[in-house]
Design a protein around this motif. Structure first.
Motif, PDB file in Angstrom:
ATOM      1  N   GLN A  93       0.832  -1.219   0.000  1.00 45.53           N
ATOM      2  CA  GLN A  93       0.000   0.000   0.000  1.00 45.53           C
ATOM      3  C   GLN A  93       0.864   1.266   0.000  1.00 45.53           C
ATOM      4  OE1 GLN A  93       0.365  -2.076   2.479  1.00 45.53           O
ATOM      5  NE2 GLN A  93       0.181  -1.148   4.491  1.00 45.53           N
ATOM      6  N   LEU A  94       2.154   1.099   0.362  1.00 46.08           N
ATOM      7  CA  LEU A  94       3.038   2.269   0.420  1.00 46.08           C
ATOM      8  C   LEU A  94       3.500   2.712  -0.968  1.00 46.08           C
ATOM      9  CD1 LEU A  94       5.168   1.355   3.539  1.00 46.08           C
ATOM     10  CD2 LEU A  94       3.402   3.088   3.368  1.00 46.08           C
ATOM     11  N   ILE A  95       3.283   1.848  -1.981  1.00 48.34           N
ATOM     12  CA  ILE A  95       3.629   2.267  -3.348  1.00 48.34           C
ATOM     13  C   ILE A  95       2.781   3.481  -3.734  1.00 48.34           C
ATOM     14  CG2 ILE A  95       3.660   1.539  -5.755  1.00 48.34           C
ATOM     15  CD1 ILE A  95       4.222  -1.284  -4.772  1.00 48.34           C
ATOM     16  N   HIS A  96       1.521   3.463  -3.286  1.00 39.64           N
ATOM     17  CA  HIS A  96       0.651   4.627  -3.547  1.00 39.64           C
ATOM     18  C   HIS A  96       1.219   5.880  -2.900  1.00 39.64           C
ATOM     19  CE1 HIS A  96      -2.609   2.426  -5.415  1.00 39.64           C
ATOM     20  NE2 HIS A  96      -2.372   1.451  -4.550  1.00 39.64           N
ATOM     21  N   LYS A  97       1.729   5.686  -1.647  1.00 44.88           N
ATOM     22  CA  LYS A  97       2.286   6.839  -0.945  1.00 44.88           C
ATOM     23  C   LYS A  97       3.484   7.398  -1.706  1.00 44.88           C
ATOM     24  CE  LYS A  97       4.204   8.463   3.374  1.00 44.88           C
ATOM     25  NZ  LYS A  97       4.654   8.191   4.710  1.00 44.88           N
ATOM     26  N   LEU A  98       4.317   6.494  -2.226  1.00 42.92           N
ATOM     27  CA  LEU A  98       5.511   6.939  -2.953  1.00 42.92           C
ATOM     28  C   LEU A  98       5.125   7.849  -4.121  1.00 42.92           C
ATOM     29  CD1 LEU A  98       8.558   6.747  -3.599  1.00 42.92           C
ATOM     30  CD2 LEU A  98       8.055   4.740  -4.955  1.00 42.92           C
ATOM     31  N   PHE A  99       4.140   7.413  -4.911  1.00 43.74           N
ATOM     32  CA  PHE A  99       3.825   8.183  -6.120  1.00 43.74           C
ATOM     33  C   PHE A  99       2.863   9.342  -5.872  1.00 43.74           C
ATOM     34  CE2 PHE A  99       5.374   4.205  -7.952  1.00 43.74           C
ATOM     35  CZ  PHE A  99       6.278   4.724  -8.859  1.00 43.74           C
ATOM     36  N   LYS A 100       2.011   9.213  -4.871  1.00 45.13           N
ATOM     37  CA  LYS A 100       0.990  10.255  -4.687  1.00 45.13           C
ATOM     38  C   LYS A 100       1.355  11.284  -3.633  1.00 45.13           C
ATOM     39  CE  LYS A 100      -2.619   7.152  -6.177  1.00 45.13           C
ATOM     40  NZ  LYS A 100      -3.612   6.192  -5.691  1.00 45.13           N
ATOM     41  N   VAL A 101       2.253  10.899  -2.719  1.00 41.21           N
ATOM     42  CA  VAL A 101       2.615  11.845  -1.653  1.00 41.21           C
ATOM     43  C   VAL A 101       4.051  12.336  -1.811  1.00 41.21           C
ATOM     44  CG1 VAL A 101       2.843  12.160   0.830  1.00 41.21           C
ATOM     45  CG2 VAL A 101       1.006  10.733  -0.062  1.00 41.21           C
ATOM     46  N   LEU A 102       4.973  11.372  -1.947  1.00 40.43           N
ATOM     47  CA  LEU A 102       6.381  11.761  -1.933  1.00 40.43           C
ATOM     48  C   LEU A 102       6.808  12.427  -3.241  1.00 40.43           C
ATOM     49  CD1 LEU A 102       8.006   8.771  -0.040  1.00 40.43           C
ATOM     50  CD2 LEU A 102       7.088  10.889   0.841  1.00 40.43           C
ATOM     51  N   VAL A 103       6.305  11.929  -4.374  1.00 34.20           N
ATOM     52  CA  VAL A 103       6.714  12.536  -5.653  1.00 34.20           C
ATOM     53  C   VAL A 103       6.293  14.006  -5.735  1.00 34.20           C
ATOM     54  CG1 VAL A 103       6.339  12.464  -8.148  1.00 34.20           C
ATOM     55  CG2 VAL A 103       6.934  10.390  -6.922  1.00 34.20           C
ATOM     56  N   PRO A 104       5.021  14.342  -5.429  1.00 36.31           N
ATOM     57  CA  PRO A 104       4.666  15.778  -5.444  1.00 36.31           C
ATOM     58  C   PRO A 104       5.487  16.602  -4.446  1.00 36.31           C
ATOM     59  CG  PRO A 104       2.695  14.433  -5.295  1.00 36.31           C
ATOM     60  CD  PRO A 104       3.852  13.506  -5.159  1.00 36.31           C
ATOM     61  N   ARG A 105       5.823  15.981  -3.300  1.00 36.47           N
ATOM     62  CA  ARG A 105       6.552  16.733  -2.269  1.00 36.47           C
ATOM     63  C   ARG A 105       7.960  17.092  -2.746  1.00 36.47           C
ATOM     64  NH1 ARG A 105       7.877  13.938   3.411  1.00 36.47           N
ATOM     65  NH2 ARG A 105       5.634  13.681   3.610  1.00 36.47           N
ATOM     66  N   TYR A 106       8.591  16.131  -3.442  1.00 41.82           N
ATOM     67  CA  TYR A 106      10.012  16.328  -3.759  1.00 41.82           C
ATOM     68  C   TYR A 106      10.268  16.766  -5.204  1.00 41.82           C
ATOM     69  CZ  TYR A 106      10.699  13.924   0.643  1.00 41.82           C
ATOM     70  OH  TYR A 106      10.659  13.576   1.957  1.00 41.82           O
ATOM     71  N   GLU A 107       9.212  16.979  -5.967  1.00 40.88           N
ATOM     72  CA  GLU A 107       9.362  17.286  -7.394  1.00 40.88           C
ATOM     73  C   GLU A 107      10.358  18.409  -7.658  1.00 40.88           C
ATOM     74  OE1 GLU A 107       5.541  16.387 -10.233  1.00 40.88           O
ATOM     75  OE2 GLU A 107       5.444  17.990  -8.744  1.00 40.88           O
ATOM     76  N   HIS A 108      10.265  19.456  -6.865  1.00 41.21           N
ATOM     77  CA  HIS A 108      11.080  20.644  -7.145  1.00 41.21           C
ATOM     78  C   HIS A 108      12.269  20.784  -6.213  1.00 41.21           C
ATOM     79  CE1 HIS A 108       7.994  21.653  -9.957  1.00 41.21           C
ATOM     80  NE2 HIS A 108       7.071  21.580  -9.007  1.00 41.21           N
TER      81      HIS A 108
END
Lengths: 201, 339
Positions: A93-108
């Motif tokens: 279930q943490l794969i969702h967190k990786l793409f939906k939470v962490l990617v937007p957070r660290y994009e820039h």
């Protein structure tokens, strides 16, 4: 020379990476080593801040950073990245967190996504060096003292006053320049008037 | 051990060792003046006397606030906040700069507690550290005086005058000193030497001791310093006929206090400038020594520290001594020293 630029094939990590991997003695060999690290990376993504032995934290940090940077680079529609994420994240279930939470957070971000802090070990206890590994931008209170936003701390007071004094000096210089220019202008005017008077005569 | 001794017989080491001791002794003696030694001995004797005057020891309850909360049973007029901090752990001992009694009175860490109280330890990175900064700045002034009084050769007539109320916003800490030099302008290397002397002094990690004494004793201690002798009646009149003295190493000075715990709290130190003041004080020209410093726990990059250093070179806006002949209530030495 139609070779691809090697440095662009792999995303560059924003911290010093160990040139040699640690072996971590264990009965299961290299595979078991990776299983250990998978657990650590999963725990990091799940809890956002974990405390563990320093060597393991340092090792797990590299894999976690690489995973996040690949996720940012290729997104969730890229099969290879998805496979890698599936391998490194044990709790699916943490794969969702990786793409939906962490990617937007660290994009820039143009700095590292994780922070590794050496911490004192408990006394009496085992003698291994300890560390805290955390994802940046987590919701917990900061571990390091906040020396920049608190403007009351002595060096900030001194710097703020120095800034004020510098500004004052600059303003005074500008004002002096304006005064000088105005004087020059008025002098010109007076002399111009004299000329006019002369011509009218 | 015996084999070592027999070896040294052949090597002729004892002579070299003796020479070394001589040299060291000479250095040591030259670095502390007779007057300084006398003051320090007097201070120590008075402290001992006050300690013996306590008599039967009574117990007091001390509650320390903030993590970790603790309730301690300490000795009245003997235990200090420093002793309380020692019960909490090394971290609190090293970090605490000054204590706060019952949420209102600032208390020197090495001053015995007179009664049961609530105690809070303040350090340099608390959310609102203005009072700690002021305490730190005052300590820096005091230590600058200690360094300057020993830095010059014996043939230079030197008398410490005073330092104005500490003000961090003025950009530098200050000590006003009377020097027997006409129109002295320090070179960069002289300033560097002064800075290094101050760093060396602070690294010796002297605890800063505190003592309340009566007027007569203060006169006795400062009998060789005309300026301090002049200031003492005024200070005592505003403080129940008591004068608060502080001591670091062998140096003793008057200050309202409080100060930080130890000289090793100072990290980076620079003596930035020495400027001649325009005053009417007799006996010689007064020079204003200015410096900047940061606590050891605050790490700053060299560029930002350079900005602070540059600002420290400008003449400090603190009150210039002796300029105003009329001494009124707002303008006394003591009110200038007020926290």
């Amino acid at each position: 020379m139609n070779q691809a630029d090697v440095s662009k094939l792999v995303s560059q990590l924003k911290f010093r990476v160990n040139p040699r991997l640690r072996k971590f003695r264990n009965s299961g060999g290299p595979e078991e080593r990776l299983n250990w690290l998978r657990k650590t990376v999963t725990a990091l993504i799940k809890h956002e801040r974990i405390e563990l032995n320093y060597p393991r934290a340092d090792e797990a940090r590299m894999y976690a950073e690489r995973l996040i940077s690949d996720a940012i680079r290729y997104g969730d529609c890229h099969k290879t990245t998805m496979d890698v994420a599936d391998y490194w994240i044990v709790e699916k279930q943490l794969i969702h967190k990786l793409f939906k939470v962490l990617v937007p957070r660290y994009e820039h971000y143009n700095v590292a996504y994780t922070r590794l802090i050496k911490v004192p070990r408990v006394y009496p206890g085992d003698t291994l060096p300890k560390a805290v590994l955390e994802l940046k931008g987590n919701p917990y209170p900061s571990l390091l003292p906040d020396t920049s936003t608190n403007r009351g701390i002595i060096h900030n007071v001194l710097l703020d006053e120095a800034k004020k004094a510098y500004r004052q000096q600059k303003y005074a210089e500008i004002a002096a320049k304006i005064d000088a220019a105005e004087e020059k202008f008025s002098d010109l005017k007076i002399s111009g008037k004299d000329e006019k008077n002369v011509s009218s005569l | 051990m015996s084999s070592l001794n027999s070896l040294s017989k052949y090597l002729g080491a004892p002579i070299a060792k003796q020479q070394l001791i001589n040299i060291n002794l000479k250095r040591f003696l030259s670095s502390v003046s007779e007057e300084c030694k006398r003051q320090s001995d007097l201070f120590a004797a008075e402290k001992q006397r006050q300690r013996e005057n306590v008599g039967r020891i009574e117990k007091i309850d001390v509650h320390t606030e903030g993590p970790p909360e603790a309730s301690l049973i300490m000795n009245k007029n003997v235990s200090t906040p420093y002793d309380c901090a020692k019960h909490l752990g090394d971290k609190f001992v090293d970090r605490a700069a000054v204590a706060l009694l019952n949420n209102e009175t600032l208390w020197h860490m090495h001053k015995p507690l007179p009664d049961s109280c609530k105690l809070e330890f303040l350090h340099y990175q608390i959310p609102n550290p203005a009072v700690v900064n002021k305490t730190f700045w005052r300590t820096c002034s005091f230590l600058l005086g200690a360094v300057v009084s020993n830095a010059f050769k014996d043939d230079v007539n030197l008398q410490l005058h005073s330092f104005p109320s500490p003000n961090v916003k003025s950009g530098s800490f200050v000590y006003d000193v009377q020097l027997g030099l006409e129109n002295w302008k320090p070179t960069t290397s002289e300033l560097k030497v002064l800075s290094i002397e101050m760093i060396k002094f602070c690294q010796q990690a002297h605890p800063i001791e505190c003592l309340d004494v009566d007027k007569d004793f203060a006169f006795e201690i400062f009998k060789c310093n005309p300026h301090k002798t002049e200031q003492i009646p005024d200070i005592a009149a505003h403080n129940d006929n008591k004068v608060t003295l502080f001591k670091a190493g062998h140096h003793v000075d008057i200050s309202r206090g409080p100060m930080v715990t130890n000289t090793d709290h100072l990290g980076r130190i620079t003596v930035c400038n020495v400027l001649k003041l325009d005053t009417d004080i007799s006996g010689g020209p007064i020079y204003r020594f200015q410096g900047v410093a940061l606590p050891k726990s605050i790490v700053l990059n060299h560029f930002a520290y350079g900005i602070i250093e540059d600002r420290g070179k400008v003449l400090n806006s603190g009150r210039i001594p002796g300029k105003h002949g009329d001494v009124n209530e707002d303008n006394t030495f003591v009110s200038q020293m007020a926290v």
